[in-house]
Enzyme design. Structure first.
Site, PDB file in Angstrom:
ATOM      1  N   TYR A  53       0.824  -1.220   0.000  1.00 16.22           N
ATOM      2  CA  TYR A  53       0.000   0.000   0.000  1.00 16.22           C
ATOM      3  C   TYR A  53       0.855   1.267   0.000  1.00 16.22           C
ATOM      4  O   TYR A  53       0.448   2.290  -0.551  1.00 16.22           O
ATOM      5  CB  TYR A  53      -1.025  -0.036   1.145  1.00 16.22           C
ATOM      6  CG  TYR A  53      -2.122  -1.027   0.817  1.00 16.22           C
ATOM      7  CD1 TYR A  53      -3.084  -0.723  -0.140  1.00 16.22           C
ATOM      8  CD2 TYR A  53      -2.153  -2.289   1.398  1.00 16.22           C
ATOM      9  CE1 TYR A  53      -4.060  -1.640  -0.494  1.00 16.22           C
ATOM     10  CE2 TYR A  53      -3.135  -3.219   1.052  1.00 16.22           C
ATOM     11  CZ  TYR A  53      -4.085  -2.884   0.102  1.00 16.22           C
ATOM     12  OH  TYR A  53      -5.040  -3.794  -0.262  1.00 16.22           O
ATOM     13  N   ARG A  56       1.459   1.852  -3.575  1.00 15.43           N
ATOM     14  CA  ARG A  56       0.244   2.401  -4.220  1.00 15.43           C
ATOM     15  C   ARG A  56       0.127   3.907  -3.918  1.00 15.43           C
ATOM     16  O   ARG A  56      -0.218   4.701  -4.769  1.00 15.43           O
ATOM     17  CB  ARG A  56      -1.028   1.704  -3.695  1.00 15.43           C
ATOM     18  CG  ARG A  56      -1.078   0.192  -3.762  1.00 15.43           C
ATOM     19  CD  ARG A  56      -1.456  -0.305  -5.136  1.00 15.43           C
ATOM     20  NE  ARG A  56      -0.407  -0.136  -6.123  1.00 15.43           N
ATOM     21  CZ  ARG A  56       0.731  -0.855  -6.183  1.00 15.43           C
ATOM     22  NH1 ARG A  56       0.999  -1.787  -5.295  1.00 15.43           N
ATOM     23  NH2 ARG A  56       1.627  -0.642  -7.116  1.00 15.43           N
ATOM     24  N   GLN A  86     -15.028   1.889  -6.673  1.00 24.34           N
ATOM     25  CA  GLN A  86     -14.273   0.803  -6.045  1.00 24.34           C
ATOM     26  C   GLN A  86     -12.828   1.243  -5.874  1.00 24.34           C
ATOM     27  O   GLN A  86     -12.021   0.540  -5.276  1.00 24.34           O
ATOM     28  CB  GLN A  86     -14.318  -0.447  -6.927  1.00 24.34           C
ATOM     29  CG  GLN A  86     -15.728  -0.969  -7.157  1.00 24.34           C
ATOM     30  CD  GLN A  86     -15.760  -1.999  -8.281  1.00 24.34           C
ATOM     31  OE1 GLN A  86     -15.531  -3.176  -8.060  1.00 24.34           O
ATOM     32  NE2 GLN A  86     -16.042  -1.559  -9.486  1.00 24.34           N
ATOM     33  N   ASP A  89      -8.139   5.530  -4.835  1.00 23.59           N
ATOM     34  CA  ASP A  89      -7.462   6.808  -5.101  1.00 23.59           C
ATOM     35  C   ASP A  89      -8.440   7.967  -4.887  1.00 23.59           C
ATOM     36  O   ASP A  89      -9.631   7.754  -4.657  1.00 23.59           O
ATOM     37  CB  ASP A  89      -6.879   6.821  -6.534  1.00 23.59           C
ATOM     38  CG  ASP A  89      -7.955   6.733  -7.611  1.00 23.59           C
ATOM     39  OD1 ASP A  89      -8.886   7.569  -7.617  1.00 23.59           O
ATOM     40  OD2 ASP A  89      -7.867   5.830  -8.478  1.00 23.59           O
ATOM     41  N   HIS A 104     -14.477   0.630  -1.346  1.00 20.71           N
ATOM     42  CA  HIS A 104     -13.372  -0.229  -0.899  1.00 20.71           C
ATOM     43  C   HIS A 104     -12.322   0.523  -0.083  1.00 20.71           C
ATOM     44  O   HIS A 104     -11.199   0.052   0.051  1.00 20.71           O
ATOM     45  CB  HIS A 104     -12.721  -0.912  -2.115  1.00 20.71           C
ATOM     46  CG  HIS A 104     -13.624  -1.914  -2.775  1.00 20.71           C
ATOM     47  ND1 HIS A 104     -13.404  -2.415  -4.033  1.00 20.71           N
ATOM     48  CD2 HIS A 104     -14.773  -2.499  -2.329  1.00 20.71           C
ATOM     49  CE1 HIS A 104     -14.383  -3.275  -4.340  1.00 20.71           C
ATOM     50  NE2 HIS A 104     -15.218  -3.333  -3.329  1.00 20.71           N
ATOM     51  N   SER A 172     -14.209  -4.744 -14.201  1.00 26.26           N
ATOM     52  CA  SER A 172     -14.382  -6.089 -14.762  1.00 26.26           C
ATOM     53  C   SER A 172     -15.609  -6.775 -14.177  1.00 26.26           C
ATOM     54  O   SER A 172     -15.944  -7.885 -14.592  1.00 26.26           O
ATOM     55  CB  SER A 172     -13.131  -6.933 -14.484  1.00 26.26           C
ATOM     56  OG  SER A 172     -12.950  -7.075 -13.088  1.00 26.26           O
TER      57      SER A 172
END
Ligand code: OAD
Length: 229
Positions: A53, A56, A86, A89, A104, A172
């Site tokens: 993380y 990220r 979801q 950012d 999320h 997806s």
């Protein structure tokens, strides 16, 4: 004002330089979900989870909103828009969207690993072992991991039930409960799904699939919707 709910996934931020999860160059090809995105991973190997993380967060510092984020913000001139993302950012907010629900979690926030109500903004990118909440517990990423409840799902479902139009972007539709939100939208409501590899969604009436990237497809759709009111 008509209500639009927009469900976004990692493809929304791909043109901002952030990796998706399940594409051939996606994060789940370099990492196993079980190693970095579950409560068991946190117990077993906290260092690897923190590193994942932290990486990220570093990437996010270099990222900017793309044309699709800015276009969605423009939609608010004529519609009541709720973004259900979801993504962890903050590119929707930086692109100008006002109502953003992070299903999320949020990369720039951390929380107590014992008391989930103790949530903090993390200055910078690094969360370390030994960083503690005010009550002395280790801080963890403010992310919904696999196997954990999704606290905002009821609020998101409620927004979908009240929507006149739904737009899905760059997802997806593999991860539930988020992928099931489309089933809460009224059958007669127009629905649009923008994704170069959009999957077939059975039993959804009035669904238009637009196989384009977010940067190409979203500004066009926003122009269309703006000209309808
Ligand atoms: P995925 O990686 O599963 O899917 C990304 C989607 O984005 C795919 O359908 C791609 O075709 C599409 N895509 C790629 N580039 C695009 C572009 N430029 N424009 C538009 N679409 C593009 O990501 P999600 O569906 O968001 O959860 O995954 C859902 C959840 O699974 C994530 O929130 C994450 C992940 O594990 C957690 O980590 C809890």
């Amino acid at each position: 004002m008509k209500k639009i709910v927009v469900l976004t996934g990692a493809g929304m931020s791909a043109e901002s330089g952030l990796k998706t999860f399940r594409d051939h160059d996606g994060l789940w090809h370099d990492y196993r979900v079980e190693d970095v995105a579950t409560p068991e991973a946190w117990r077993r190997n906290m260092d690897l989870v923190l590193e994942f993380y932290n990486e990220r967060r570093k990437n996010l510092l270099d990222a900017r909103p793309n044309a699709a984020h800015f276009a969605l913000a423009r939609l608010e001139g004529k519609y009541d828009v709720n973004i259900v993302t979801q993504n962890v950012d903050d590119l929707h907010e930086r692109g100008g969207s006002i109502k953003v629900l992070h299903l999320h979690g949020e990369l720039k926030k951390v929380r107590s690993s014992v008391d989930p109500s103790l949530v903090y903004e993390l200055p910078g990118w690094e969360l370390k072992k030994g960083d503690l909440c005010e009550k002395g517990s280790q801080l963890r990423p403010h992310i919904v991991w696999f196997g954990e409840p999704v606290p905002l799902i009821a609020e998101a479902a409620d927004l979908c039930e009240r929507a006149d139009i739904m737009i899905l972007i760059g997802t997806s539709l593999q991860v539930y409960p988020a992928a099931g939100l489309i089933h809460y939208v009224f059958a007669g409501a127009p629905k649009y799904y923008i994704d170069p590899k959009a999957v077939e969604v059975p039993y959804i009436p009035k669904l238009e699939i637009i196989r384009k990237t977010a940067g190409e497809g979203v500004p066009d759709l926003v122009d269309r919707l703006m000209s309808e009111v």
